[in-house]
Design an enzyme around this catalytic site. Structure first.
Site, short mmCIF file in Angstrom:
data_model
loop_
_atom_site.label_atom_id
_atom_site.label_comp_id
_atom_site.label_asym_id
_atom_site.label_seq_id
_atom_site.Cartn_x
_atom_site.Cartn_y
_atom_site.Cartn_z
N SER A 106 1.90 -3.06 -1.81
CA SER A 106 2.00 -4.18 -2.74
C SER A 106 2.53 -5.43 -2.05
CB SER A 106 2.94 -3.82 -3.90
OG SER A 106 4.28 -3.74 -3.44
N GLY A 162 6.52 -5.35 -2.32
CA GLY A 162 7.15 -4.43 -1.39
C GLY A 162 6.92 -4.82 0.06
N GLU A 200 -0.83 -5.33 4.91
CA GLU A 200 -1.95 -5.66 4.03
C GLU A 200 -1.39 -5.62 2.61
OE1 GLU A 200 -5.63 -3.24 2.39
OE2 GLU A 200 -5.69 -3.42 4.58
N CYS A 235 -8.19 -2.16 -1.96
CA CYS A 235 -7.71 -3.49 -1.56
C CYS A 235 -8.84 -4.51 -1.56
CB CYS A 235 -7.06 -3.42 -0.20
SG CYS A 235 -8.05 -2.57 1.05
#
Length: 507
Positions: A242, A245, A265, A302
Site C-alpha cells: 500500500s 505502508g 511499488e 497493481c
C-alpha cells in the site's frame, strides 16, 4: 492429485526452523487456520547478521554457481506444486488455475535470471586501457563492473502469494545479483510462504550455499518490517504494498544513519484513454473488455485499470452501458484478506459519497466478498478532485467523460505517477495520440496501445515501475531482467592487475 499441506508455523533463519514465543493465526478463505510464529527485532537481527556473514562468500560466488542455485529453487518449487496450490488456494481464495499460473511465472522468473546472469551482459563491464605515453600526463588502466550491493530485505505482497513474495521477482533478482535475502512474509499467506521457503532451503543444501543466503521471518505486526528496514546489515529493500505502508517504510529507509534505496511499488490507477475514433467505432466492445480487466483477480492487481477517459455523449453512454452490464454479471468474489475487503468497501463508500461522481454500480457488499463498483464524472470535475485519482484496491472504476481533445490532453497533464497508461486508438487517432504521448511518458513506466495493463510479461524489455506514487524510484523495475540493477552498484578498479581482480570482473 491434490496434496494437503499442513504448516508448522516456524521462521526459517539461516538454515534452521525457529519457534516463536508468540504466535498469530492465519485467516484462510477455506479450511482450518494455523498458528505461526510472530517475528520481531530479535529474529530480524539474527537473520540479517546471517545474511551479512553469507555475503562474504555468496557476494563473490561465480555466476554459474548462482544460476544453478536459482534453477534448483525452481525445481524444488515445482516438486511441491500440488501442495503449494492447496495451501495457496485455501489461504488466498484464488482459484487453482491462477495459483498454478503464478507458480509457473515464479519458476520462470528464477530460470530467466539464471539465463540472464550466465550471459554476463548485465555486468556492463567496461575497460579503458592504460595510455602510459599520453601527454601531458599518462592515463591509468580503468575497469568497471557491476557488483552486488549487499544483503537485501524483501516484503511479501498480499496479492501475489508466489510471484511477488517469498521466491518472487525481488528475491530472484537479488539472489541473481549475489545478494543474500531476508524475507518478511505477508500474514495473508504465511503457509504459502513457508512451503516456498522449504523449497529454497532444499536448494541451498543441494547446491552448497551458505545457510544465511536466505531467511524467512513471519509476522502479523509492523515490528518485523520496521526492524528489517532499519537493520544496518540491509543495503536495499524490495516492497510491494500500500501507499501508506510503503511510504512509512520508505521514510525509515532514508532516515537511517546510512540511507538505503527503497524500491517500493505503492499505488496506481492505470488510466485508459479511449480516443475519439476508437470510441466512435467500438465504445461498447472496449467497455466490456475493460470490465473484464477491472475485475480480473477481484481487481487486486497493481495494474488494475481503475480510471477510463472517454469522449462525452454517445461514446461515453455506450461505454458505460456495456461496462455496467459486464460488471453486474461478474458477481461477488472473495478478496485476499478481511482487511483488504474492508479497505475496498471504505474506498467505494468514500467515492460514492462524493458530489463529484454519479453512481452506476454501488459495489455494496459485506464480509470478505467484493462486488464491482462503477462511477462516472466529467473531465473538469475529475481534474479538480484529485482524490478521485487515488487507488482503491479492488474492482472499482471511474468513467471520466471529456468534451474535447483538449480536455483529454488536460486530464493527461494532471495525472499522478502511474505504472501504466493505455491508449485505445484507431489509425485516425494518431494525431491526438502524438499530443498525449509526451505527457503520459512523464507519468508512466509502461504505455500500451489497444490492450489492457493487467498481465505483466516477465521479459527483458519490461518496465514495471513509474513516477511516485506508483513507485518510489521511477528508474527501477520490479519485473523483467532489468530488475537486477536495483541490487548492483558500479565499481571502478584502477591499475589493479587481472590476477588480483580474478573473481571480481566476471562474477
Amino acid at each position: 492429485m491434490t496434496e494437503t499441506y499442513q504448516p508448522h508455523g516456524r521462521h526459517l533463519i539461516a538454515g534452521e526452523w525457529v519457534e516463536g514465543t508468540e504466535t498469530f493465526r492465519s485467516d484462510p478463505v477455506s479450511g482450518a487456520a494455523s498458528a505461526f510464529a510472530v517475528g520481531g527485532a530479535a529474529e530480524i537481527d539474527r537473520a540479517c547478521k546471517a545474511a551479512e556473514a553469507a555475503f562474504a562468500t555468496y557476494g563473490w560466488s561465480r555466476r554459474e554457481e548462482r544460476a544453478a542455485f536459482l534453477e534448483a529453487i525452481a525445481d524444488a518449487i515445482e516438486k511441491r506444486g500440488p501442495a503449494i496450490t492447496d495451501i495457496g488456494t485455501r489461504e488466498s481464495g484464488l482459484p487453482a488455475a491462477r495459483l498454478e499460473g503464478e507458480r509457473g511465472r515464479t519458476t520462470g522468473q528464477l530460470r530467466l535470471f539464471a539465463s540472464h546472469i550466465r550471459d554476463g551482459a548485465y555486468l556492463d563491464s567496461r575497460h579503458d586501457a592504460a595510455m602510459p605515453d599520453r601527454k601531458p600526463a599518462p592515463r591509468p588502466e580503468i575497469r568497471l563492473v557491476q557488483r552486488p550491493i549487499g544483503p537485501v530485505g524483501v516484503f511479501g505482497a498480499s496479492n501475489f502469494p508466489l510471484a511477488f513474495s517469498t521466491a518472487g521477482g525481488d528475491t530472484a533478482s537479488a539472489l541473481a545479483a549475489g545478494c543474500p535475502v531476508v524475507v518478511k512474509g505477508h500474514p495473508a499467506h504465511p503457509g504459502t510462504a513457508e512451503i516456498v521457503a522449504e523449497a529454497i532451503l532444499e536448494a541451498i543444501e543441494a547446491t552448497g550455499q551458505p545457510a544465511g543466503v536466505f531467511s524467512l521471518i513471519q509476522s502479523n505486526t509492523n515490528a518485523a518490517g520496521e526492524a528489517l528496514v532499519k537493520h544496518p546489515a540491509i543495503k536495499a529493500i524490495g516492497f510491494t504494498g500500500s501507499l501508506r505502508g510503503g511510504r512509512a517504510l520508505f521514510d525509515l529507509a532514508v532516515a537511517r544513519e546510512e540511507p538505503i534505496p527503497f524500491y517500493g511499488e505503492l499505488g496506481s490507477v492505470n488510466p485508459v484513454f479511449v480516443l475519439p475514433h476508437a470510441a466512435a467505432a467500438r465504445a461498447a466492445d472496449i467497455g466490456r473488455d475493460w470490465a473484464g480487466s477491472l475485475t480480473m483477480g477481484v481487481g487486486q492487481f497493481c495494474t488494475n485499470p481503475g480510471v477510463v477517459i472517454v469522449p462525452a455523449g454517445d461514446p461515453a453512454q455506450r461505454f458505460e452501458a456495456a461496462a455496467g452490464e459486464a460488471l453486474t454479471a461478474a458477481g461477488p468474489q472473495p478478496m485476499l484478506t478481511q482487511g483488504i475487503a474492508k479497505a475496498y468497501r471504505e474506498g467505494v463508500a468514500r467515492v460514492g459519497a462524493s458530489n463529484a461522481v454519479r453512481t452506476i454500480l454501488s459495489g455494496a457488499t459485506e464480509g470478505r466478498e467484493a462486488l464491482p463498483a462503477l462511477f462516472a464524472t466529467d473531465g473538469e470535475t475529475f481534474a479538480s478532485n484529485p482524490e478521485l485519482g487515488e487507488e482503491v484496491f479492488g474492482p472499482m472504476g471511474i468513467v471520466v467523460a471529456v468534451g474535447s481533445d483538449d480536455e483529454m490532453v488536460a486530464v493527461a497533464g494532471r495525472l499522478h505517477g502511474q505504472l501504466t497508461v493505455t491508449l485505445q486508438m484507431d489509425a485516425d487517432d494518431r494525431a491526438l495520440a502524438r499530443r498525449l504521448l509526451p505527457l503520459i511518458e512523464q507519468k508512466a513506466g509502461r504505455i500500451l496501445a489497444n490492450g489492457f495493463p493487467t498481465g505483466v510479461e516477465v521479459v527483458d524489455a519490461m518496465m514495471h515501475g513509474g513516477p511516485y506514487p506508483a513507485s518510489t524510484n521511477a528508474s527501477a523495475t520490479s519485473v523483467g531482467t532489468l530488475a537486477i540493477r536495483r541490487f548492483l552498484r558500479p565499481v571502478s578498479f584502477q591499475n589493479l592487475s587481472e590476477e588480483l581482480l580474478d573473481g571480481y570482473l566476471d562474477a
